[in-house]
Scaffold this active site. Structure first.
Site, mmCIF file in Angstrom:
data_model
loop_
_atom_site.group_PDB
_atom_site.id
_atom_site.type_symbol
_atom_site.label_atom_id
_atom_site.label_comp_id
_atom_site.label_asym_id
_atom_site.label_seq_id
_atom_site.Cartn_x
_atom_site.Cartn_y
_atom_site.Cartn_z
ATOM 1 N N SER A 293 0.837 -1.203 0.000
ATOM 2 C CA SER A 293 0.000 0.000 0.000
ATOM 3 C C SER A 293 0.874 1.256 0.000
ATOM 4 O O SER A 293 0.560 2.252 -0.660
ATOM 5 C CB SER A 293 -0.938 -0.002 1.204
ATOM 6 O OG SER A 293 -0.209 0.210 2.390
ATOM 7 N N ARG B 79 0.279 3.543 -3.235
ATOM 8 C CA ARG B 79 -0.382 4.823 -2.997
ATOM 9 C C ARG B 79 0.386 5.934 -3.723
ATOM 10 O O ARG B 79 -0.189 6.742 -4.452
ATOM 11 C CB ARG B 79 -0.447 5.120 -1.503
ATOM 12 C CG ARG B 79 -1.167 6.425 -1.180
ATOM 13 C CD ARG B 79 -1.182 6.734 0.302
ATOM 14 N NE ARG B 79 -1.841 5.669 1.061
ATOM 15 C CZ ARG B 79 -1.211 4.811 1.830
ATOM 16 N NH1 ARG B 79 0.106 4.885 1.949
ATOM 17 N NH2 ARG B 79 -1.855 3.879 2.484
ATOM 18 N N ASN C 254 -0.958 7.689 -7.336
ATOM 19 C CA ASN C 254 -1.206 9.136 -7.401
ATOM 20 C C ASN C 254 -0.344 9.801 -8.467
ATOM 21 O O ASN C 254 -0.832 10.614 -9.251
ATOM 22 C CB ASN C 254 -0.925 9.771 -6.038
ATOM 23 C CG ASN C 254 -2.125 9.703 -5.131
ATOM 24 O OD1 ASN C 254 -3.061 10.474 -5.277
ATOM 25 N ND2 ASN C 254 -2.120 8.756 -4.215
#
Lengths: 156, 287
Positions: free
Chosen positions: B206, B210, B214
């Site tokens: 994660s 993440r 993005n």
């Protein structure tokens, strides 16, 4: 879009960067910061102490000033009292001297008046004796009748 | 982008061109350790050197006297990281705060590259003979996993150091369900192990995805904005519609750049913060 050797290289580079940061950069930057905050703390403490010292010195100065004022007040009062005393003293001395001079003058006047009266009496007695001698046509011996003349002088 | 109608790529070619790495060989399969993404490694090392160089310059001139503006800026960063780490991490560690500072600054520099004009560096590379160039390292899975797996190794290291190997492994069986009766605990242990192990493995994934998601999405939007003016070249400016399209792409570019700047800073911060949180969890006992 695949996993390859870049991953391993990135891990190694990352480890090197973190090691450099931890070993060199972090202490080099944080050390002076901590030193500065210590200095600032010391400076603030010194400033506080300085202010306390100043306040204490002001209190002391105030006390000294107050004492000096009181002392000055006392001195002025004393001086005034002393001046008054001196004045009174001078006044009384002057008036005593005046009295004395007056008394002496009066005494002198009285003495002179007495002398004048005495001499006048003597002259009158002399005149009276001369007049009587002329009347008796005979010289009255002044010495033999001295006591008579004295009686006469005393009567006048 | 080459502004000539004759050689203008199709949208599909343009996108593929922009998401292809400069490599030594075409990768075979999903995992191929014989391949290196030169562009990612180059920008990663370059920005790492920029970070170290900047901080070293500041550190060498650092004095305990009145600081200058540059020193103030660096000290601000260091102090923020330091106080943040002290809030979250209660143990004694010389590593955590420098680690967080490195991650934040490095990842932020990665993400800021996204704000360079999309075609500037790839076209420049093209001019000197490199076919492809991906500029933003945080849009490379290798880079983000390189960061998160290193953090993951540190999590394991700290856990074992603080709790011992047995304590570290026992935690998988004892959480999240904890029963007072030993037999009950033994019964729920398999369930605990599955859940805990999954959440343990999810951390580096994660953490990496993440950031990657993005930044990759941000780059994709820039590519899509660039597609608006892909065809036509200067000839486009002969028509009102062409002008309109150009203006729209400029406005969108500015708006998305500002948003991407925000996203980039936020993601760098989140990556560093979560690293500290994970490591502080790793070094705390759950009794």
């Amino acid at each position: 879009m695949n996993i390859n050797l870049t991953l391993i290289i990135q891990m190694i580079v990352f480890a090197i960067l973190v090691w450099i940061t931890m070993r060199f950069l972090w202490p080099m930057i944080l050390g002076p910061m901590e030193e500065r905050s210590r200095k600032i703390a010391l400076g603030l403490a010194a400033a506080e102490k300085g202010q306390q010292d100043l306040a204490q010195a002001e209190r002391k100065a105030d006390a000294v000033m107050q004492e000096a004022r009181e002392r000055a007040h006392q001195i002025i009062e004393q001086a005034q009292r002393r001046a008054n005393e001196l004045l009174e003293h001078a006044k009384s001395a002057a008036s005593a001297e005046g009295q004395r001079l007056l008394a002496a003058a009066q005494q002198q006047i009285e003495l002179e008046a007495t002398q004048a009266r005495d001499s006048l009496r003597r002259d009158i007695a002399q005149l009276a004796v001369e007049t009587a001698a002329k009347l008796l046509e005979r010289e009255i011996d002044a010495r033999t009748h001295a006591d008579l003349i004295e009686k006469l002088v005393a009567q006048i | 982008m080459v502004p000539s109608a004759a050689t203008a790529p199709t949208p599909n070619e343009y996108i593929v061109h922009h998401i292809t790495y400069l490599t030594n060989a075409a990768p075979r399969g999903l995992v191929d350790f014989s391949v290196v993404n030169y562009d990612s490694v180059f920008f990663s090392v370059l920005l790492g050197a920029l970070f170290v160089g900047t901080f070293y310059t500041a550190a060498r001139r650092a004095s305990d006297g009145v600081p200058g503006k540059f020193q103030n800026f660096v000290e601000l960063l260091v102090e923020k990281v330091d106080s943040q780490v002290k809030d979250l991490f209660h143990g004694q560690s010389k590593l955590i705060a420098p680690l967080a500072l490195t991650i934040f600054c490095w990842v932020l520099l990665f993400n800021l590259l996204d704000l360079l004009p999309l075609d500037l560096l790839p076209d420049a590379a093209n001019a000197v003979g490199f076919g492809h160039l991906r500029v933003v390292p945080s849009t490379d899975l290798n880079i983000v996993f390189g960061l998160s797996l290193t953090v993951f190794l540190l999590i394991i290291f700290y856990s074992v150091q603080m709790k011992g190997l047995v304590g570290f492994l026992a935690e998988f069986a004892l959480n999240p369900l904890r029963l007072s009766h030993p037999l009950g605990q033994a019964l729920v242990a398999p369930f605990n192990i599955v859940v805990e192990f999954a959440s343990f493995l999810a951390r580096p994934v994660s953490l990496a995805l993440r950031l990657y998601g993005n930044m990759f999405a941000g780059e994709m939007v820039f590519i899509l904005i660039a597609l608006l003016t892909l065809s036509g070249g200067f000839a486009r400016l002969a028509s009102v519609g062409g002008w309109g399209l150009t203006l729209v792409s400029m406005v969108l570019g500015v708006v998305w750049s500002l948003f991407d700047l925000f996203i980039g800073a936020l993601q760098a911060f989140i990556f560093a913060l979560l690293t500290v949180v994970y490591l502080s969890q790793a070094s705390e006992h759950h009794d």
